[in-house]
Design a protein around this motif. Structure first.
Motif, mmCIF file in Angstrom:
data_model
loop_
_atom_site.group_PDB
_atom_site.id
_atom_site.type_symbol
_atom_site.label_atom_id
_atom_site.label_comp_id
_atom_site.label_asym_id
_atom_site.label_seq_id
_atom_site.Cartn_x
_atom_site.Cartn_y
_atom_site.Cartn_z
ATOM 1 N N ALA A 24 42.968 38.613 33.493
ATOM 2 C CA ALA A 24 42.165 39.493 34.343
ATOM 3 C C ALA A 24 42.438 40.948 33.967
ATOM 4 N N LEU A 25 43.713 41.280 33.717
ATOM 5 C CA LEU A 25 44.051 42.651 33.341
ATOM 6 C C LEU A 25 43.373 43.020 32.031
ATOM 7 N N ALA A 26 43.392 42.102 31.074
ATOM 8 C CA ALA A 26 42.754 42.371 29.781
ATOM 9 C C ALA A 26 41.253 42.597 29.960
ATOM 10 N N LEU A 27 40.635 41.776 30.826
ATOM 11 C CA LEU A 27 39.196 41.911 31.050
ATOM 12 C C LEU A 27 38.863 43.247 31.695
ATOM 13 N N VAL A 28 39.668 43.636 32.686
ATOM 14 C CA VAL A 28 39.440 44.925 33.346
ATOM 15 C C VAL A 28 39.606 46.049 32.335
ATOM 16 N N VAL A 284 37.180 35.583 37.360
ATOM 17 C CA VAL A 284 37.007 35.556 38.818
ATOM 18 C C VAL A 284 37.996 36.527 39.453
ATOM 19 N N GLY A 285 39.241 36.523 38.959
ATOM 20 C CA GLY A 285 40.242 37.468 39.453
ATOM 21 C C GLY A 285 39.802 38.905 39.220
ATOM 22 N N ALA A 299 46.119 40.476 41.736
ATOM 23 C CA ALA A 299 46.290 39.731 42.982
ATOM 24 C C ALA A 299 45.207 38.674 43.115
ATOM 25 N N GLY A 300 43.972 39.032 42.746
ATOM 26 C CA GLY A 300 42.865 38.083 42.807
ATOM 27 C C GLY A 300 43.120 36.886 41.907
#
Lengths: 345, 381
Positions: A24-28, A284-285, A299-300
C-alpha cells in the motif's frame, strides 16, 4: 472461538497485513509522485520470490533476460535522444547504467556458485535483478506520457500488468515455488507458537516503514519526491527533475515489491500470477488512505489483513467477497467527507 | 490449348489431393491462464503423438484457449468453419468443454474432451452424442477415497477445497459417497488458488477434530492447506485428489506431504503396476516417450489424458475410413460411431469400453490409490 484461535488468527492477519501495508505504501508513493495507479506492483512480488527460487535452484533466472532487453531498449532510446540534442557527455552514463551494469550482473551470475551462496547473497542478487525493472519500465512505458491523464496512465498500467503476467508464465512456468525460511523453526510462546519467519516479516516491514519515513523526512531525494507529489510544476521550477522523481519512486516501488515477495515466499507458495491479488489487497489499503496518506494506507492494509484472517475462519467461501466489499463503504465515506476540487486533467 | 491442358491437369491434381485428404484434428488446450499447469503437459503430449493413422497423414492444429470459456468456443468455431476439422480435441477444463458441446453438435463434429466433470458426457443426449472424454469421473475417484477411509477406520472427515468448480464438484461428490459409507463430514471449508494463508480454515478444521482431512485442490496450490495443517500440529490422515498428481506438487509440499493418500490414474505409478495389468504397457510407453522428450520425472497424469484422446482416435479412425473420406460429413459421422464402438482399448489411464450410454468407458481399472512415500508416489496394494 477460544482465545488461542483468536490469537493465532490475529497473528496471521498481522503477518499478511504487514505485507499489504508495504505494498500500500509503494502504491501511494507511486501515485503521489507520478499519478500512476501502479497495477503491476504485485508482479514485483511474484518476480522477486520466483527469481530468488530460480537462483536457489542454481539457474540463471529468466528475469535477467528481461532486464538485459529493457536495458538495451532504454539505452537505444536515451542515446538517440542524447545524440539529437548533442549531449554526448550523457552517453557514457546511459550506457553504463542500462547496458554495462546488467551485463556485469550476468557475468557475476554465471561465474559464482549460486546454490552454495549464503541466503543473504542470493537475496541481494535477486533484488539486483528485479529492482532495475522498476525504473526501466518507467522510462519505457510511463515517461513518454508522463503528462497524460490519470485514466490513460491507468490503461497503460493495465497493459504493463498483462505483459508482465504473460512473461511471468513464460519465465517461471505455471507451477509455484517456496523458498527456505530465513531462520527455520518456531518460537514457543506458551499460548501460541510463532514461526521465526513471521518475526522476520514483521520486523522487516517495520524497519522498511521507518526507513521510508526517514528517507522522506531527512534526505534531499526524499524531500524532492515529496515536493513533486505536492506540486509537479512547482517542483520543476525549483529545479527538481520530475523524470528523476518518477524513476526513483518506481525504483522504490520495485524494491518494496520484490522484497515483500522474498519475505513471504517461505510461508506460502507463490505463482507467476499470485502477485496481482496480493497487490490488489494492498490497493484496498491504499484506497482507505485515499491514495495520499501513508499512515492511513498502512492502517487500512492491516485492517484488510485482519478482516481476511477472521473471515477465513467464519466464512471461508466468502472471504474475498468480504475483503473487497470493504472498498464500497470506504469509498462512500470518502466521497461524503472529502470536499472535491475539480482539478483540470 | 496448352493453357487449357495445364488447367485441366492442375484441376486433376487438385481433386486427387482432395480425395486423399489428410485427417485434420483441432486441439484447444489451456496452455496459459489458471489451468496452465494442466494444459502445458497436454500441449507437450500433442507433439509426441503419431503423425499418421492407418496410412493417412494427420494434420494437428493446436490453439491455446487461455483457460477461458469464450476463447475455447471461438477456437472450436474456427476449427469447424475455417479448418474443416474431422475431430475436435479439448478443452482442458470443464467450463470450456461444456460450452464447446454446442459447437460440436451443431457442426456434427466428434469432440474428445480432456476435462474431468461427468456433466460433459452424461447423459448422452442429442448433443452429447458427439462428445467423448478421457479423464476419469470425479465420482470414480471419490469412491476410491471413501473406500480407503472406511478401511482405515476413519469415522469423521473434514473437507477443504478450492472455491471454484473443482472444489465445489468434489464437495458434492464426496458428500454423496460419504453419506453412503456413513462418514461424518464435520467441517466444510473453501480457499482460493491464489491465497497466501489458510490459517483460519485450518484452525476451524482442527477444532472439529476429524479423523481425516480431504483437500479438494489441484496442482501446487493444494499444498498450502496440507503444510498449514502440519504446522498447526494436525496428526490425522490427509487425503488429496488426483488433481495434485505431478512432480511440482511433491517439490513444493516436501516432507509435509509424507503419508498422504490420493486416488490417481494408473499412469502415475506405471512401473509399479503388476505385470498382468493391461494398462501397464501402454502407460509405460507414454511415460517413456514423454520423459525422453522432456527429461526424467517430468511426466504428469494430465498429459496422459491428451495421449489417451489420440489413442482413441488411432483405434477409431481405421474403422471410420471404410465409410468415408476425411473432410466429409460421412467421415465425421462414421468416426463418431467408431468411437462409440471402441472396446477393450488399454490406454495410459485405464481401459476404454465405450457404449451408446457411456462416452467415458472407464471402469475400476482406471484408478489406483497412491501414497506419498520418501518424496515419490507409491502404489497402495
Amino acid at each position: 472461538m477460544d482465545f488461542q484461535i483468536a490469537l493465532l488468527l490475529g497473528q496471521d492477519g498481522l503477518t499478511n497485513g504487514a505485507i499489504y501495508a508495504l505494498l500500500a505504501l509503494a502504491l501511494v508513493l507511486v501515485f503521489a509522485v507520478t499519478r500512476v495507479i501502479f497495477i503491476p506492483q504485485g508482479e514485483f512480488v511474484a518476480y522477486g520470490a520466483l527469481t530468488l527460487a530460480a537462483l536457489q535452484a542454481g539457474k540463471v533466472p529468466a528475469t535477467l533476460w528481461l532486464v538485459l532487453a529493457l536495458g538495451a531498449a532504454v539505452t537505444a532510446i536515451d542515446s538517440a535522444q542524447a545524440l539529437r540534442h548533442g549531449a554526448t557527455r550523457r552517453l557514457p552514463r546511459i550506457i553504463a547504467v542500462n547496458l554495462v551494469a546488467p551485463l556485469l550482473l550476468w557475468l557475476l551470475l554465471t561465474s559464482v556458485d549460486l546454490v552454495g551462496l549464503p541466503l543473504i547473497g542470493q537475496i541481494a542478487l535477486a533484488l539486483a535483478i528485479v529492482v532495475p525493472l522498476g525504473p526501466m519500465l518507467y522510462r519505457l512505458a510511463y515517461q513518454p506520457i508522463a503528462e497524460a491523464s490519470v485514466l490513460m496512465l491507468l490503461i497503460v498500467s493495465v497493459a504493463v500488468h498483462v505483459v508482465l503476467i504473460g512473461l511471468g508464465l513464460l519465465f517461471f512456468g505455471a507451477e509455484g515455488t517456496r523458498t527456505p525460511a530465513f531462520t527455520e523453526g518456531t518460537l514457543d510462546l506458551g499460548a501460541t507458537t510463532l514461526q521465526y519467519q513471521t518475526l522476520w516479516i514483521l520486523a522487516s516491514s517495520a524497519v522498511l516503514i521507518v526507513a521510508l519515513y526517514a528517507f522522506f523526512g531527512r534526505t534531499i531525494y526524499g524531500k524532492a519526491l515529496r515536493a513533486t507529489a505536492l506540486n509537479r510544476t512547482g517542483a520543476r521550477l525549483m529545479g527538481i527533475s520530475t523524470t528523476m522523481a518518477g524513476k526513483l519512486s518506481f525504483t522504490l516501488a520495485a524494491l518494496i515489491g520484490a522484497f515483500s515477495g522474498i519475505l513471504i515466499s517461505p510461508v506460502t507458495t507463490l505463482y507467476y500470477d499470485s502477485g496481482f491479488l496480493i497487490g490488489l489487497k494492498g490497493f484496498v489499503g491504499a484506497i482507505i488512505g485515499g491514495l495520499v496518506s501513508y499512515p492511513v494506507a498502512a492502517a487500512g492494509a492491516l485492517l484488510v489483513g485482519f478482516l481476511e484472517s477472521y473471515s477465513s475462519f467464519y466464512a471461508s467461501a466468502y472471504k474475498e467477497v468480504i475483503v473487497f466489499t470493504l472498498i464500497i463503504p470506504v469509498l462512500l465515506w470518502r466521497s461524503l467527507t472529502s470536499h472535491h476540487s475539480e482539478e483540470e486533467e | 490449348m496448352k493453357q487449357k491442358k495445364l488447367l485441366a491437369s492442375m484441376l486433376l491434381a487438385f481433386s486427387a489431393t482432395a480425395a486423399m485428404a489428410d485427417i485434420t484434428v483441432g486441439v484447444t488446450v489451456s496452455a496459459t491462464g489458471p489451468a496452465a499447469s494442466l494444459g502445458i503437459p497436454e500441449k507437450n503430449t500433442i507433439a509426441l503423438v503419431p503423425t499418421t493413422i492407418a496410412g493417412q497423414k494427420v494434420n494437428i492444429i493446436v490453439l491455446d484457449d487461455a483457460s477461458d470459456t469464450t476463447t475455447a468456443v471461438k477456437n472450436a468455431k474456427k476449427f469447424v468453419t475455417e479448418n474443416k476439422v474431422d475431430v475436435i480435441v479439448g478443452s482442458t477444463i470443464t467450463p470450456a468443454s461444456l460450452a464447446m458441446i454446442d459447437v460440436a453438435a451443431e457442426s456434427e463434429t466428434p469432440m474428445i474432451s480432456m476435462a474431468a466433470s461427468r456433466a460433459i458426457v452424461d447423459p448422452v443426449d442429442a448433443k452429447r452424442r458427439w462428445v467423448y472424454k478421457t479423464p476419469q469421473n470425479d465420482a470414480q475417484m471419490s469412491t476410491a477415497i471413501s473406500e480407503h477411509m472406511t478401511n482405515s477406520g476413519v469415522k469423521t472427515v473434514a473437507y477443504i477445497g478450492f472455491s471454484d468448480a473443482y472444489g465445489e464438484g468434489w464437495s458434492n461428490e464426496f458428500a454423496g459417497v460419504a453419506k453412503a459409507r456413513k462418514l461424518d463430514i464435520v467441517a466444510n471449508e473453501r480457499f482460493n488458488r491464489a491465497d497466501t494463508s489458510v490459517t483460519g480454515q485450518v484452525l476451524k478444521i482442527i477444532a472439529a477434530k476429524p479423523d481425516a482431512v480431504l483437500i479438494g485442490g489441484a496442482g501446487t496450490p493444494a499444498a498450502l492447506p496440507q503444510k498449514t495443517l502440519k504446522e498447526k500440529g494436525y496428526k490425522g490422515i490427509i487425503y488429496q485428489t488426483h488433481g495434485v498428481a505431478n512432480a511440482d506438487f511433491l517439490r513444493v509440499c516436501g516432507k509435509d506431504c509424507e503419508g498422504t493418500f490420493l486416488p490417481a490414474g494408473p499412469v502415475l505409478v506405471a512401473d509399479q503396476l503388476p505385470n498382468d495389468n493391461p494398462v501397464k504397457k501402454t502407460a509405460q510407453e507414454y511415460v517413456a516417450k514423454y520423459e525422453a522428450a522432456h527429461g526424467k520425472g517430468s511426466v504428469s497424469t494430465f498429459g496422459a489424458h491428451a495421449w489417451d484422446a489420440f489413442k482413441l482416435l488411432e483405434a477409431a479412425v481405421p474403422v471410420a475410413l471404410k465409410k468415408g473420406q476425411p473432410g466429409t460429413k460421412e467421415f465425421r459421422t462414421a468416426l463418431r460411431d467408431a468411437l462409440e464402438g471402441v472396446k477393450n482399448l488399454p490406454v495410459a489411464h485405464g481401459v476404454f469400453n465405450m457404449s451408446a450410454t457411456d462416452h467415458l468407458g472407464f471402469d475400476q481399472r482406471a484408478r489406483v490409490m497412491v501414497k506419498v512415500e520418501g518424496g515419490s508416489w507409491k502404489l497402495v496394494k
